[in-house]
Design a protein around this motif. Structure first.
Motif, short mmCIF file in Angstrom:
data_model
loop_
_atom_site.label_atom_id
_atom_site.label_comp_id
_atom_site.label_asym_id
_atom_site.label_seq_id
_atom_site.Cartn_x
_atom_site.Cartn_y
_atom_site.Cartn_z
N GLY A 62 47.26 59.27 -50.17
CA GLY A 62 45.97 59.25 -48.53
C GLY A 62 45.56 57.89 -48.28
N SER A 63 46.06 56.90 -49.25
CA SER A 63 45.90 55.53 -49.05
C SER A 63 47.16 54.86 -46.94
N LEU A 64 47.93 56.31 -47.54
CA LEU A 64 49.12 55.77 -46.60
C LEU A 64 49.09 56.74 -44.92
N GLN A 65 47.73 57.75 -45.20
CA GLN A 65 47.32 58.29 -43.97
C GLN A 65 46.93 57.57 -42.79
N GLY A 66 48.13 58.00 -41.77
CA GLY A 66 47.49 57.36 -40.28
C GLY A 66 48.73 56.29 -40.28
N GLN A 67 49.40 55.47 -41.40
CA GLN A 67 50.19 55.21 -41.10
C GLN A 67 51.78 55.43 -40.39
N VAL A 68 52.18 54.58 -40.12
CA VAL A 68 53.59 55.51 -39.87
C VAL A 68 54.82 55.42 -40.74
N ALA A 69 55.67 56.55 -40.73
CA ALA A 69 56.22 56.52 -42.84
C ALA A 69 57.49 55.76 -42.30
N PRO A 70 58.24 55.32 -43.45
CA PRO A 70 59.38 54.41 -43.33
C PRO A 70 60.38 55.54 -42.44
N GLY A 71 61.35 54.77 -41.13
CA GLY A 71 61.79 56.10 -40.20
C GLY A 71 61.08 56.33 -39.38
N VAL A 72 60.29 56.13 -39.49
CA VAL A 72 58.79 57.25 -38.16
C VAL A 72 59.04 55.81 -36.70
N PHE A 73 58.39 56.20 -35.84
CA PHE A 73 57.56 55.35 -34.84
C PHE A 73 56.35 56.28 -34.88
N GLY A 74 55.35 54.82 -34.58
CA GLY A 74 54.29 55.56 -34.36
C GLY A 74 53.49 54.70 -32.29
N ILE A 75 52.54 55.26 -31.80
CA ILE A 75 51.89 54.31 -30.73
C ILE A 75 50.46 54.15 -30.96
N THR A 76 49.91 52.87 -31.18
CA THR A 76 49.18 52.24 -32.07
C THR A 76 48.33 52.18 -30.79
N LYS A 77 48.69 51.60 -29.32
CA LYS A 77 47.83 51.40 -28.43
C LYS A 77 47.97 51.52 -26.79
N ILE A 78 47.10 52.61 -26.12
CA ILE A 78 47.32 52.59 -24.54
C ILE A 78 46.67 52.30 -23.91
N THR A 79 46.82 51.41 -22.96
CA THR A 79 45.64 50.31 -22.14
C THR A 79 46.16 50.91 -20.69
N LYS A 80 45.00 51.17 -19.64
CA LYS A 80 44.67 51.57 -18.82
C LYS A 80 44.22 50.33 -17.63
N THR A 81 45.16 50.23 -16.56
CA THR A 81 44.40 48.90 -16.22
C THR A 81 44.78 48.77 -14.24
N LEU A 82 43.76 48.69 -14.13
CA LEU A 82 44.54 48.64 -12.34
C LEU A 82 44.19 47.54 -11.62
N ILE A 83 45.52 47.19 -11.27
CA ILE A 83 46.21 45.62 -11.11
C ILE A 83 46.61 45.87 -9.78
N THR A 84 46.74 43.60 -8.57
CA THR A 84 46.48 44.27 -7.36
C THR A 84 48.26 43.38 -7.25
N SER A 85 48.71 44.04 -6.32
CA SER A 85 50.34 43.46 -6.14
C SER A 85 50.19 41.51 -6.29
N PRO A 86 51.61 41.65 -7.46
CA PRO A 86 51.92 40.18 -6.79
C PRO A 86 51.81 39.65 -5.59
N GLN A 87 51.91 38.26 -5.49
CA GLN A 87 51.90 36.86 -4.82
C GLN A 87 52.43 36.54 -4.90
N PHE A 88 54.09 36.67 -4.01
CA PHE A 88 54.95 35.15 -4.11
C PHE A 88 55.42 34.94 -2.74
N THR A 89 55.30 33.26 -3.10
CA THR A 89 55.87 32.50 -1.77
C THR A 89 56.69 32.55 -1.90
#
Length: 195
Positions: A18-45
């Motif tokens: 019960g205490s491990l529920q929601g955690q990544v089990a051994p040998g497993v991968f887990g997504i912890t965060k998804i972030t969306k951001t609108l950004i401008t094109s980088p400016q190079f000189t």
């Protein structure tokens, strides 16, 4: 006495589970965060050519950056693919990136980009693009063809993107964008394209 010991082991095991529920089990991968951001094109000189006049955009173009944090428990993984599904104005843009040499640990990052032209196309040329126009994002972690995790930014039914119109080829990995040289150490290594 033996049955009491078995009961205690069972209770302790259930409590630990019960205490491990929601955690990544051994040998497993887990997504912890998804972030969306609108950004401008980088400016190079650039100053290497005589008489060169650098191009300066009147209005910086907006890219959609989708960053994913994930954890991995195997000591090392040769290849790990992240599949992205981005819902923009009722249509799903799909793409994937394969990372190499992923070590055990938390805080791994992957990133994909939607270029300004693709955003404009799916938004009917409306400018500027608002963050709310990106309706949802789902990311899958895939290892050797098996889906290990499937998480959405906004809570939705499993694989909500499967029944919607999809367009591939418009999500770009970092190496395919002008952001390639930036923040090199922040993201996992990307498998080079086959020649």
């Amino acid at each position: 006495m033996k049955s009491l010991h078995s009961l205690l082991v069972l209770v302790c095991g259930l409590s630990l589970a019960g205490s491990l529920q929601g955690q990544v089990a051994p040998g497993v991968f887990g997504i912890t965060k998804i972030t969306k951001t609108l950004i401008t094109s980088p400016q190079f000189t650039y100053s290497g050519a005589q008489g060169y006049q650098p191009y300066q955009a009147n209005q910086p173009n907006q890219w959609l950056e989708v960053e994913v944090e994930f954890s991995s428990t195997p000591e090392y993984v040769e290849e790990l693919t992240l599949r992205y599904h981005v819902l923009v104005n009722g249509k799903v843009l799909t793409g994937e990136v394969t990372h190499t040499n992923v070590a055990a640990g938390k805080g791994h990052r992957s990133v994909m980009y939607v270029p300004p032209q693709a955003l404009s196309r799916f938004m009917g040329n409306r400018q500027p693009i608002q963050p709310a126009a990106i309706q949802n994002i789902a990311v899958q972690i895939v290892q050797q063809g098996a889906v290990k995790d499937d998480t959405s930014l906004v809570k939705a039914p499993a694989q909500w993107y499967a029944a919607l119109p999809r367009t591939a080829g418009l999500l770009l990995n970092k190496n395919e964008t002008p952001f390639a040289a930036l923040y090199w150490d922040r993201y996992e290594m990307i498998k080079p394209a086959s020649h």
